[in-house]
Design an enzyme around this catalytic site. Structure first.
Site, short mmCIF file in Angstrom:
data_model
loop_
_atom_site.label_atom_id
_atom_site.label_comp_id
_atom_site.label_asym_id
_atom_site.label_seq_id
_atom_site.Cartn_x
_atom_site.Cartn_y
_atom_site.Cartn_z
N ASP A 79 83.46 113.55 -17.67
CA ASP A 79 82.82 114.80 -18.09
C ASP A 79 83.88 115.77 -18.59
OD1 ASP A 79 80.11 115.33 -15.68
OD2 ASP A 79 80.19 114.39 -17.67
N LEU A 108 78.94 115.18 -21.87
CA LEU A 108 78.65 113.82 -21.41
C LEU A 108 77.42 113.83 -20.52
CD1 LEU A 108 80.03 111.24 -22.23
CD2 LEU A 108 81.29 111.25 -20.10
N ASP A 109 76.27 113.66 -21.18
CA ASP A 109 75.00 113.71 -20.46
C ASP A 109 74.75 112.38 -19.75
OD1 ASP A 109 72.13 114.77 -20.08
OD2 ASP A 109 71.90 112.75 -20.90
N GLU A 165 77.79 122.60 -21.28
CA GLU A 165 77.20 122.44 -19.95
C GLU A 165 78.26 122.65 -18.88
OE1 GLU A 165 76.46 118.59 -18.38
OE2 GLU A 165 74.73 119.28 -17.21
N GLU A 166 79.51 122.34 -19.24
CA GLU A 166 80.59 122.39 -18.23
C GLU A 166 81.16 123.79 -18.05
OE1 GLU A 166 79.92 118.55 -17.38
OE2 GLU A 166 81.30 119.87 -16.31
N ASP A 183 76.40 119.33 -24.69
CA ASP A 183 76.52 118.69 -23.38
C ASP A 183 77.53 117.57 -23.59
OD1 ASP A 183 74.14 117.15 -21.03
OD2 ASP A 183 76.33 117.36 -21.02
N ASP A 192 75.98 120.40 -11.16
CA ASP A 192 76.20 118.94 -11.08
C ASP A 192 77.65 118.65 -10.71
OD1 ASP A 192 73.65 118.59 -11.81
OD2 ASP A 192 74.04 118.17 -13.94
N GLU A 232 70.51 120.38 -24.64
CA GLU A 232 69.89 119.06 -24.42
C GLU A 232 68.54 119.00 -25.14
OE1 GLU A 232 69.73 118.74 -20.12
OE2 GLU A 232 71.69 117.79 -19.99
P1 P6P Z 1 66.63 112.46 -12.48
C1 P6P Z 1 71.33 113.27 -16.08
O1 P6P Z 1 71.84 113.89 -14.92
C2 P6P Z 1 70.16 114.10 -16.57
O2 P6P Z 1 70.55 115.41 -16.83
C3 P6P Z 1 69.56 113.46 -17.81
O3 P6P Z 1 70.48 112.70 -18.52
C4 P6P Z 1 68.45 112.59 -17.25
O4 P6P Z 1 67.36 112.46 -18.13
C5 P6P Z 1 68.03 113.33 -15.98
O5 P6P Z 1 69.14 114.11 -15.57
C6 P6P Z 1 67.65 112.38 -14.88
O6 P6P Z 1 67.25 113.17 -13.79
O7 P6P Z 1 66.08 113.61 -11.66
O8 P6P Z 1 65.51 111.55 -12.96
O9 P6P Z 1 67.75 111.72 -11.84
#
Ligand code: P6P
Ligand code: AMP
Length: 345
Positions: free
Chosen positions: A73, A120-121, A96-97, A118, A67, A282
């Site tokens: 983040d 900053l999800d 995650e980072e 994680d 990502d 997560e």
């Molecule tokens: P999509 C954010 O990047 C994430 O990891 C989660 O927070 C979220 O549920 C998902 O991805 C969203 O993914 O493919 O629907 O954009």
């Protein structure tokens, strides 16, 4: 005179009270949970100022799982590390980072806990000011020696000592469990304290919300496509009418469904059968929260998430999570459609 005033309980006092239910506890976990709350306050301050200090935008870096990394983040990741690295409560961290596990610097004492997080999800939502979150998972060290290892990180979710998340939304809420119920605390920024706002959260056994990214459904396994199509049928005689809600930020979608009831799905697809969401930092922590609140969390293939033994730090897993009866219904529908496809094949 007020007829009722809810107890004013800080998260620190709540955590300490909980310790008394653990005879012989040394206070290490209590202090680790305090540290999590401190890191949450530090991140919340920056998240809430994000639009003002030109911290938005991307660093141009790519994180361990591909990502693009936005500056918040990195800030959140560094904040957690700086709060945790010297306390002597941890033997290793995983983020995650960071592609690899994060050792505790040799100059600092080591402890018996493992912290996976994680930082900053949902960071793709930062610039739009939508809810984002931090997710954390705490395990006990299981290997010999002082330094934590990858093996200490690769434990099934059922072995978690504690799990939780921080939701940075209209208010900042910290929700956590140590296996004795799920409890939520709302940050009062004027005094810098998380105050007990959601004691003993119990998720509705059935909800009216389903959450998934339907844009991706064209690549899903047919059984999942048919399930979502079924949910949208107008015939209320065959099933309860539902509404779709999807923020695209896991913590925001999860927290809403936890309180209101409902189901969240992130299936795999033909290109990526394992789905997108990461197991260790997560899905496992949210699954512990969900089960502790009376819900269910499965991978859509008959496996309880908390029973899955990880084999890699950033392992992904398909996810169906939420109200018990909704997950039961989804599992039964999908299994029946798969069996039908086998019979027709
Ligand atoms: P999509 C954010 O990047 C994430 O990891 C989660 O927070 C979220 O549920 C998902 O991805 C969203 O993914 O493919 O629907 O954009
Ligand atoms: P400690 O000695 O602090 O590492 O605690 C030993 C064990 O007691 C922990 O792994 C938990 O299972 C339990 N425990 C200790 N403190 C707490 C707390 N504040 N809340 C819930 N459980 C706790």
């Amino acid at each position: 005179m007020p007829t009722h005033s809810s107890r004013l309980v800080t998260i620190e006092r709540f955590i300490l009270d909980e310790q008394s239910s653990a005879p012989g506890a040394s206070g290490e976990l209590t202090n680790l949970l305090y540290d999590v709350a401190l890191a949450a306050k530090i991140i919340a301050r920056e998240v809430n100022r994000a639009g003002l200090v030109d911290i938005l935008g991307e660093t141009g870096d790519i994180n361990a799982t591909g990502d693009s990394v936005k500056k918040l983040d990195e800030y959140a990741d560094r904040a957690i590390f700086r709060v945790m690295d010297h306390t002597g409560r941890l033997c290793v961290m995983g983020s995650e980072e960071s592609k690899e596990i994060i050792p505790i610097p040799q100059r600092f004492p080591k402890g018996k806990y493992v912290l996976l997080f994680d930082p900053l999800d949902g960071s793709s939502n930062i610039d739009s000011n939508a809810s984002i979150g931090t997710i954390f998972s705490i395990h006990r060290k299981i290997t010999d020696g002082a330094d934590g290892t990858l093996e200490d990180c690769l434990q099934a979710g059922s072995r978690q000592v504690a799990a939780g998340y921080v939701l940075y939304g209209p208010s900042t809420i910290l929700v956590y469990t140590t296996g004795h119920g799920v409890h939520g605390f709302t940050l009062d920024p004027s005094i810098g304290e998380f105050l007990l706002s959601h004691p003993d959260i119990r998720s509705p056994q059935q909800g009216k919300i389903y959450s998934c990214n339907e844009q991706s459904s064209c690549d899903w396994e047919p059984a999942f496509q048919q399930y979502v199509a079924w949910l949208k049928q107008p015939d209320a005689a065959t099933h309860r009418p539902r509404s779709t809600r999807y923020i695209g930020s896991l913590v925001g979608d999860f927290h809403r469904n936890l309180l209101y009831g409902g189901i969240f799905m992130y299936p795999g697809n033909v290109k990526r059968p394992e789905g997108k969401l990461r197991l260790l930092y997560e899905v496992s922590p949210l699954s512990m929260i969900c089960e502790q609140a009376g819900g269910r969390a499965v991978d859509g293939f008959g496996n309880r998430i908390l029973d899955i033994v990880p084999t890699a730090l950033h392992q992904r897993v398909p996810l169906v999570i939420g109200s018990k009866l909704d997950v039961d219904e989804a599992e039964a529908f999908i299994a029946a459609r798969r069996a039908e496809q086998v019979r027709k094949a």
